[in-house]
Write a protein that holds these residues in place. Structure first.
Motif, short mmCIF file in Angstrom:
data_model
loop_
_atom_site.label_atom_id
_atom_site.label_comp_id
_atom_site.label_asym_id
_atom_site.label_seq_id
_atom_site.Cartn_x
_atom_site.Cartn_y
_atom_site.Cartn_z
N VAL B 31 0.87 -1.18 0.00
CA VAL B 31 0.00 0.00 0.00
C VAL B 31 0.90 1.22 0.00
O VAL B 31 1.80 1.33 0.83
N THR B 32 0.69 2.13 -0.93
CA THR B 32 1.54 3.32 -0.98
C THR B 32 0.81 4.56 -0.49
O THR B 32 1.43 5.53 -0.13
N LEU B 33 -0.52 4.49 -0.51
CA LEU B 33 -1.28 5.66 -0.06
C LEU B 33 -2.40 5.19 0.87
O LEU B 33 -3.29 4.47 0.44
N ASP B 35 -5.67 5.61 2.73
CA ASP B 35 -6.83 6.48 2.56
C ASP B 35 -7.65 6.54 3.85
O ASP B 35 -7.91 5.51 4.46
N TYR B 36 -8.04 7.75 4.23
CA TYR B 36 -8.82 7.88 5.47
C TYR B 36 -10.25 7.35 5.30
O TYR B 36 -10.93 7.08 6.28
N LYS B 37 -10.68 7.20 4.05
CA LYS B 37 -12.05 6.71 3.82
C LYS B 37 -12.17 5.21 4.07
O LYS B 37 -13.25 4.70 4.28
N HIS B 39 -12.09 3.14 6.42
CA HIS B 39 -12.06 3.12 7.88
C HIS B 39 -12.07 1.72 8.45
O HIS B 39 -11.62 1.51 9.57
N ARG B 74 -7.96 12.02 10.36
CA ARG B 74 -8.91 12.55 9.38
C ARG B 74 -10.22 11.79 9.43
O ARG B 74 -11.30 12.37 9.29
N ARG B 76 -11.45 10.37 11.98
CA ARG B 76 -12.16 10.80 13.18
C ARG B 76 -12.93 12.09 12.93
O ARG B 76 -14.05 12.27 13.38
N GLN B 77 -12.28 12.97 12.19
CA GLN B 77 -12.91 14.26 11.90
C GLN B 77 -14.19 14.08 11.11
O GLN B 77 -15.15 14.81 11.31
N MET B 78 -14.18 13.07 10.22
CA MET B 78 -15.36 12.81 9.40
C MET B 78 -16.30 11.78 10.04
O MET B 78 -17.14 11.20 9.34
N ALA B 79 -16.12 11.53 11.32
CA ALA B 79 -17.00 10.64 12.08
C ALA B 79 -17.05 9.22 11.51
O ALA B 79 -18.08 8.56 11.54
N LEU B 80 -15.94 8.77 10.93
CA LEU B 80 -15.87 7.39 10.45
C LEU B 80 -15.33 6.48 11.55
O LEU B 80 -15.63 5.29 11.60
N ILE B 81 -14.48 7.07 12.43
CA ILE B 81 -13.90 6.33 13.55
C ILE B 81 -14.18 7.12 14.81
O ILE B 81 -14.16 8.36 14.79
N ARG B 82 -14.42 6.42 15.90
CA ARG B 82 -14.71 7.10 17.16
C ARG B 82 -13.44 7.75 17.72
O ARG B 82 -12.32 7.28 17.48
#
Lengths: 143, 91
Positions: B31-33, B35-37, B39, B74, B76-82
């Motif tokens: 994996v080189t990138l 992604d915060y999406k 989750h 990131r 967390r900011q988008m409410a994907l992770i607590r």
């Protein structure tokens, strides 16, 4: 100077589908007006939030990837902040990250090539050695 | 080399002991990138109370740990992770 950006935002669950479309269109329109190109539009739809935001337990997730000028992103951020129907938003520049990742993939490919070259010569010998060792061990235990 | 301990089940003690070497999970999958999406994958690197595991626990390399911590923040900011979650108590 244009560069790749990613914009993600969460819309309140109370909003109906037409209003969601309106919000998305208003954002894509500002990008296209400034001669930007929308590369990808990801609609996750309604999703449960990890924690409540303004007493909302759900949210409508939308992610947009576009190639635009940096100033347009600044105006978009200001707009998103004022929208009451948007719970959260995030904007990222992807250019430097993609550059780094491309560099890394190239480096890994190089390492793999070198490893293959060196392993081709040794591969058979190594298997033989291991086999011999295991035989010796079993002999020793029997005696 | 002398064996350090006896296994105790009648078998002769093993010759060599070595801790299992940890490896970076992202380097393994190439994996080189990060992604915060994504989750669901990021959740493997946080504790049950929501803290980010240090690299010495998870075994990720410095390059990926840096990216990983940013991606988690990131998400967390988008409410994907607590952010946090209190430990569930018995009774």
């Amino acid at each position: 100077m244009t560069s790749r950006y990613e914009i993600g935002f969460i819309i309140t669950p109370e909003v109906n589908e037409e209003e969601v479309k309106k919000i998305i269109e208003s954002i894509t329109a500002t990008i296209t007006k400034a001669k930007g190109v929308i590369e990808n539009l990801d609609e996750w739809g309604r999703k449960k939030l990890a924690f409540p935001i303004r007493k909302n337990l759900e949210g409508y997730y939308v992610f947009v990837q576009a190639e635009v000028d940096g100033e347009v992103i600044a105006t978009l951020e200001r707009r998103l902040k004022q929208m009451e129907k948007v719970l959260r938003f995030i904007t990222l520049r992807l250019d430097d990250k993609l550059k780094k990742s491309n560099k890394l993939t190239k480096r890994w490919a190089k390492i793999e090539r070198i490893r293959k070259k060196t392993m081709d010569g040794r591969g058979e010998e190594r298997e033989g050695e291991e086999f011999m060792e295991s035989e010796e061990e079993t002999d020793a235990t029997e005696k | 080399m002398q064996p350090r301990s006896n296994t105790g089940d009648g078998k002769p003690p093993r010759k060599y002991y070595s801790a299992r070497k940890k490896f970076c999970a992202f380097c393994k999958d190439k994996v080189t990138l990060i992604d915060y999406k994504n989750h669901k994958n990021l959740e493997n690197f946080i504790s049950e109370t929501g803290r980010i595991f240090p690299a010495r626990v998870s075994g990720t390399c410095p390059y990926h740990q840096k990216q990983l911590s940013k991606a988690i923040k990131r998400a967390r900011q988008m409410a994907l992770i607590r952010f946090t979650e209190e430990k569930k108590r018995l009774s």
